[in-house]
Design a protein around this motif. Structure first.
Motif, short mmCIF file in Angstrom:
data_model
loop_
_atom_site.label_atom_id
_atom_site.label_comp_id
_atom_site.label_asym_id
_atom_site.label_seq_id
_atom_site.Cartn_x
_atom_site.Cartn_y
_atom_site.Cartn_z
N ALA A 14 39.69 31.89 40.34
CA ALA A 14 39.79 29.71 39.84
C ALA A 14 39.60 29.58 37.88
CB ALA A 14 39.64 29.24 40.85
N THR A 15 38.65 30.03 37.26
CA THR A 15 38.37 29.82 35.76
C THR A 15 39.24 30.08 34.74
OG1 THR A 15 37.24 31.46 35.10
CG2 THR A 15 35.83 29.52 36.36
N GLY A 16 39.89 30.86 35.32
CA GLY A 16 41.29 31.72 34.21
C GLY A 16 40.86 32.15 32.96
N VAL A 17 39.50 32.78 32.99
CA VAL A 17 38.41 33.22 31.33
C VAL A 17 38.46 34.03 31.51
CG1 VAL A 17 36.52 33.06 30.43
CG2 VAL A 17 37.07 30.74 31.95
N ALA A 18 38.37 35.37 32.61
CA ALA A 18 38.36 36.54 32.30
C ALA A 18 39.32 37.07 33.24
CB ALA A 18 37.30 37.21 33.03
N ASN A 19 40.24 38.86 32.88
CA ASN A 19 40.70 39.35 33.04
C ASN A 19 39.49 39.90 34.68
OD1 ASN A 19 42.33 41.49 34.63
ND2 ASN A 19 43.29 42.08 32.52
N MET A 20 40.00 39.62 35.60
CA MET A 20 39.59 40.07 36.68
C MET A 20 38.88 41.50 36.76
SD MET A 20 38.31 36.66 38.61
CE MET A 20 37.41 37.89 39.58
N PHE A 21 40.39 42.04 36.06
CA PHE A 21 39.51 44.01 36.50
C PHE A 21 38.67 44.27 35.20
CE2 PHE A 21 43.86 43.38 38.46
CZ PHE A 21 43.79 44.08 39.63
N ASP A 22 38.22 43.16 34.98
CA ASP A 22 37.20 43.61 33.13
C ASP A 22 36.05 42.77 33.97
OD1 ASP A 22 35.22 43.77 31.07
OD2 ASP A 22 36.49 42.17 29.86
N VAL A 23 35.13 43.99 34.63
CA VAL A 23 34.38 44.13 34.86
C VAL A 23 32.91 43.18 34.75
CG1 VAL A 23 32.40 45.08 37.06
CG2 VAL A 23 35.23 45.85 37.37
N TYR A 24 32.50 43.67 33.16
CA TYR A 24 31.80 43.53 32.11
C TYR A 24 31.80 41.96 32.58
CZ TYR A 24 30.68 48.67 32.39
OH TYR A 24 30.11 49.30 32.77
N ALA A 25 33.13 41.05 31.81
CA ALA A 25 33.34 39.50 31.60
C ALA A 25 32.84 38.87 32.73
CB ALA A 25 34.89 39.58 31.43
N VAL A 26 33.27 39.38 34.35
CA VAL A 26 33.13 38.52 35.27
C VAL A 26 31.75 38.54 35.71
CG1 VAL A 26 34.06 39.20 37.47
CG2 VAL A 26 35.32 40.23 36.16
N VAL A 39 27.06 39.52 41.86
CA VAL A 39 26.15 40.92 41.13
C VAL A 39 26.35 41.78 42.26
CG1 VAL A 39 24.97 41.16 39.52
CG2 VAL A 39 25.70 39.13 39.00
N TYR A 40 25.57 41.77 43.07
CA TYR A 40 25.08 42.93 43.78
C TYR A 40 25.68 43.84 44.29
CZ TYR A 40 20.31 41.29 43.04
OH TYR A 40 18.89 40.07 42.18
N TYR A 41 27.26 43.12 44.71
CA TYR A 41 28.19 43.40 45.46
C TYR A 41 29.23 44.36 44.21
CZ TYR A 41 31.98 44.15 48.48
OH TYR A 41 33.87 44.20 48.99
N ILE A 42 29.57 43.86 43.64
CA ILE A 42 29.64 44.45 42.27
C ILE A 42 29.51 45.78 41.85
CG2 ILE A 42 30.81 44.77 39.96
CD1 ILE A 42 31.05 41.38 39.99
N GLU A 43 28.36 45.52 41.57
CA GLU A 43 26.88 46.89 41.23
C GLU A 43 26.75 48.06 42.79
OE1 GLU A 43 25.66 47.52 38.04
OE2 GLU A 43 26.83 46.36 37.90
N ASP A 44 26.99 47.36 44.14
CA ASP A 44 26.96 47.99 45.26
C ASP A 44 28.01 48.54 45.96
OD1 ASP A 44 24.43 47.91 44.95
OD2 ASP A 44 24.85 46.40 46.44
N ARG A 46 32.06 48.51 43.70
CA ARG A 46 32.79 48.40 43.12
C ARG A 46 34.41 48.77 42.83
NH1 ARG A 46 32.16 48.88 36.56
NH2 ARG A 46 30.08 48.21 37.55
N ALA A 47 33.99 49.45 44.44
CA ALA A 47 35.68 50.04 45.09
C ALA A 47 36.74 48.64 45.69
CB ALA A 47 35.66 51.54 45.94
N GLY A 48 35.53 48.43 46.40
CA GLY A 48 35.67 47.46 47.86
C GLY A 48 36.05 45.84 46.63
#
Length: 57
Positions: A14-26, A39-44, A46-48
């Motif tokens: 909703a912030t519109g600040v980052a491309n949601m596929f740019d995981v590092y920006a997210v 943070v933990y979910y993305i690390e554990d 990423r495919a999900g």
């Protein structure tokens, strides 16, 4: 994926600040907002994370 993680993903999107596929920006945005569950979910699982971004499921 927990409801908390879903809410956090939607809040970042909703912030519109980052491309949601740019995981590092997210992850930077997530750290700024103390959304550590996401943070933990993305690390554990990423495919999900990408699957949710693509499909909403």
């Amino acid at each position: 994926m927990t409801d908390t993680v879903k809410e956090q993903i939607l809040a970042i999107r909703a912030t519109g600040v980052a491309n949601m596929f740019d995981v590092y920006a997210v992850q930077r945005l997530v750290f700024e907002r103390d959304f550590f569950e996401l943070v933990y979910y993305i690390e554990d699982d990423r495919a999900g994370y990408v699957h949710f971004i693509l499909t909403g499921e």
